[in-house]
Design a protein around this motif. Structure first.
Motif, short mmCIF file in Angstrom:
data_model
loop_
_atom_site.label_atom_id
_atom_site.label_comp_id
_atom_site.label_asym_id
_atom_site.label_seq_id
_atom_site.Cartn_x
_atom_site.Cartn_y
_atom_site.Cartn_z
N GLY A 126 61.86 37.66 36.64
CA GLY A 126 61.23 37.20 35.74
C GLY A 126 60.95 39.12 35.16
N SER A 127 60.50 39.59 36.18
CA SER A 127 60.35 40.81 35.94
C SER A 127 61.15 41.60 35.05
N ALA A 128 62.91 41.35 35.68
CA ALA A 128 63.72 42.11 34.87
C ALA A 128 63.71 41.62 33.60
N SER A 129 63.41 40.51 33.21
CA SER A 129 64.00 39.44 32.07
C SER A 129 63.28 40.23 31.00
N GLY A 130 61.25 40.45 31.26
CA GLY A 130 60.81 41.02 31.11
C GLY A 130 61.19 42.29 30.53
N LEU A 131 61.65 43.07 31.41
CA LEU A 131 61.38 44.45 30.62
C LEU A 131 62.83 44.37 30.02
N LEU A 132 63.51 43.70 30.17
CA LEU A 132 64.57 43.98 29.59
C LEU A 132 64.72 43.28 27.84
N ALA A 133 63.69 42.10 27.71
CA ALA A 133 62.87 41.48 26.55
C ALA A 133 62.28 42.91 26.30
N GLY A 134 61.62 43.50 26.70
CA GLY A 134 60.92 44.35 25.79
C GLY A 134 61.44 45.86 25.12
N ASP A 135 62.82 46.13 26.10
CA ASP A 135 63.19 46.54 25.04
C ASP A 135 63.82 46.16 24.72
N LEU A 136 64.81 45.39 24.57
CA LEU A 136 64.98 45.10 22.72
C LEU A 136 63.82 44.79 21.99
N LEU A 137 62.50 44.77 21.98
CA LEU A 137 61.88 44.66 21.06
C LEU A 137 61.88 46.44 20.07
N LEU A 138 61.66 46.92 21.18
CA LEU A 138 61.41 48.12 20.57
C LEU A 138 62.55 48.49 20.34
N SER A 139 63.57 48.35 20.08
CA SER A 139 64.84 48.63 19.40
C SER A 139 64.98 48.36 18.13
N GLY A 140 63.98 46.88 18.53
CA GLY A 140 64.37 45.93 17.26
C GLY A 140 63.01 46.83 16.31
N VAL A 141 62.16 47.32 16.90
CA VAL A 141 61.16 48.35 16.27
C VAL A 141 61.65 49.11 14.14
N HIS A 142 62.55 50.08 15.22
CA HIS A 142 63.23 51.09 14.73
C HIS A 142 64.44 50.23 13.79
N ALA A 143 65.54 49.12 14.26
CA ALA A 143 66.31 48.85 13.22
C ALA A 143 64.81 47.92 12.00
N LEU A 144 63.98 47.40 12.17
CA LEU A 144 62.91 46.95 10.85
C LEU A 144 62.93 48.44 10.42
N ILE A 145 62.12 49.35 10.63
CA ILE A 145 61.82 50.45 9.93
C ILE A 145 63.14 51.10 9.55
N ALA A 146 64.11 51.00 9.97
CA ALA A 146 65.54 51.18 9.30
C ALA A 146 65.79 50.82 8.14
N ARG A 147 65.14 49.56 7.74
CA ARG A 147 64.77 48.58 6.33
C ARG A 147 64.39 48.91 5.76
N ILE A 148 63.64 49.94 5.77
CA ILE A 148 63.12 49.76 4.85
C ILE A 148 63.24 50.88 3.63
N ASP A 149 63.03 50.92 2.46
CA ASP A 149 63.92 51.58 1.45
C ASP A 149 62.85 52.57 0.41
N SER A 150 62.49 52.98 1.06
CA SER A 150 60.96 53.90 0.81
C SER A 150 61.51 55.46 0.93
N PRO A 151 61.04 56.23 0.09
CA PRO A 151 60.87 57.94 1.49
C PRO A 151 60.01 58.20 1.87
N ALA A 152 59.68 57.14 2.13
CA ALA A 152 58.70 57.57 3.62
C ALA A 152 58.85 56.74 4.76
N ARG A 153 60.22 55.88 4.70
CA ARG A 153 60.90 56.03 5.71
C ARG A 153 61.16 56.50 6.90
#
Length: 349
Positions: A126-153
């Motif tokens: 359970g702990s390993a699954s929670g840790l890895l899921a959190g890692d995946l979502l942290l990576s996803g945060v940067h993937a979402l920001i990379a989608r923003i088409d703005s000079p502020a990106r």
């Protein structure tokens, strides 16, 4: 909530749902375990107050922002960041429940137990699954920001990186205080609260909205300062609720902080008092019984620690309200921020 706000928040929800749908579809091609990890990660991100997206949208709109699509994606990124950090926080605290239901770690651990796996192995799974899921979502945060088409990106990306940096420093200190490997004096606890909670939950979302709106540096800096103060106010109330809150409202056991030995200002104010010293040996006991928890709560009240924290909350609220009034921000934004400050104080969840 205005019709515009409702539409904007619906758009944020759609961005989040689409993000998880695509990841689940991709994970399904890798087999059931991968798909289950992503489905449960998606479930962990549903519900909640959606406070961070609201702050992004609030600052963006009030400061004249016009790119609602970019604002929605940035707002979604901060909610995904919140979900990632909650997953990691649960692993660090050894919690198996979140928002009144089994969390991701708890679900995977339960599955393993049902399949006949031993308790230590199931807990580790359970702990390993929670840790890895959190890692995946942290990576996803940067993937979402990379989608923003703005000079502020680029600035947004740096802002997220700074927020995660500060949160990790604060979380590390929080664990160190609880384990007794770092001295837990009041000033250090306050800095930890600002780093662990205020930076990513309030200061960074507000500043992100300002950045996307193309606001001047003075306004962005004011929002960071006010956000930091709001975050401290929020965490002060959270620490009281963590010991005295109703589980039906908070979604978390009021025993968790006491069993963990969580070093908050509530405890710092109590530590030198005779009433607390009589029961301090119970604090941090993983097998803490209900009647012993009540003894700890009674000591926190009788020694004046609760009253001291409530006085600090009132003082902090007054300071935040003065800072908001003097900020020079638009009147509508000042009004909304004042309402959020009062919500931080008055909430029961």
């Amino acid at each position: 909530m205005t019709a515009h706000q409702a539409v904007a928040e619906d758009l944020v929800d759609r961005v989040i749902e689409e993000y998880f749908e695509r990841r689940i579809e991709r994970a399904e091609r890798l087999g059931p375990p991968a798909a289950a990890l992503w489905r449960r990660a998606a479930a962990s991100a549903r519900g909640g107050k959606r406070l961070r997206p609201r702050l992004v949208l609030l600052a963006h709109d009030a400061l004249g922002g016009s790119d609602s699509g970019a604002a929605a994606v940035a707002a979604a990124a901060f909610e995904v960041l919140h979900s990632a950090l909650l997953l990691h926080d649960d692993v660090l605290d050894g919690d198996l429940v979140r928002r009144g239901r089994p969390n991701l770690a708890g679900e995977f651990a339960t599955d393993a137990l049902v399949d006949g796996v031993g308790t230590p192995e199931a807990t580790a799974w359970g702990s390993a699954s929670g840790l890895l899921a959190g890692d995946l979502l942290l990576s996803g945060v940067h993937a979402l920001i990379a989608r923003i088409d703005s000079p502020a990106r680029a600035e947004l990306s740096e802002l997220v990186d700074d927020a995660v940096f500060l949160t990790a420093v604060g979380e590390h200190a929080d664990v160190g205080f609880s384990l007794g490997v770092m001295p837990a004096e009041a000033g250090g606890i306050r800095r930890m609260m600002e780093q662990k909670t205020a930076a990513y939950s309030f200061a960074a979302p507000l500043r992100a909205g300002a950045v996307l709106a193309g606001a001047d540096r003075e306004s962005a800096d004011a929002l960071w300062r006010i956000g930091t103060s709001l975050g401290l106010l929020y965490q002060l109330r959270d620490d009281v609720l963590g010991v005295f809150g109703a589980e039906a409202c908070t979604g978390k056991s009021a025993m968790g902080d006491l069993r963990e030995g969580k070093r908050t200002l509530l405890v710092a104010f109590a530590e030198a008092e005779p009433a607390w010293l009589e029961v301090a040996h119970l604090f941090g006991r993983r097998s803490l019984a209900n009647h012993d928890a009540e003894r700890l709560r009674a000591a926190l009240v009788s020694c004046g620690a609760v009253a001291s924290v409530e006085a600090l909350i009132a003082e902090q609220l007054a300071q935040v309200e003065r800072d908001i009034a003097a900020s020079g921000l638009p009147e509508s934004l000042r009004g909304e921020l004042g309402g959020i400050a009062r919500m931080c104080v008055e909430r029961d969840a």
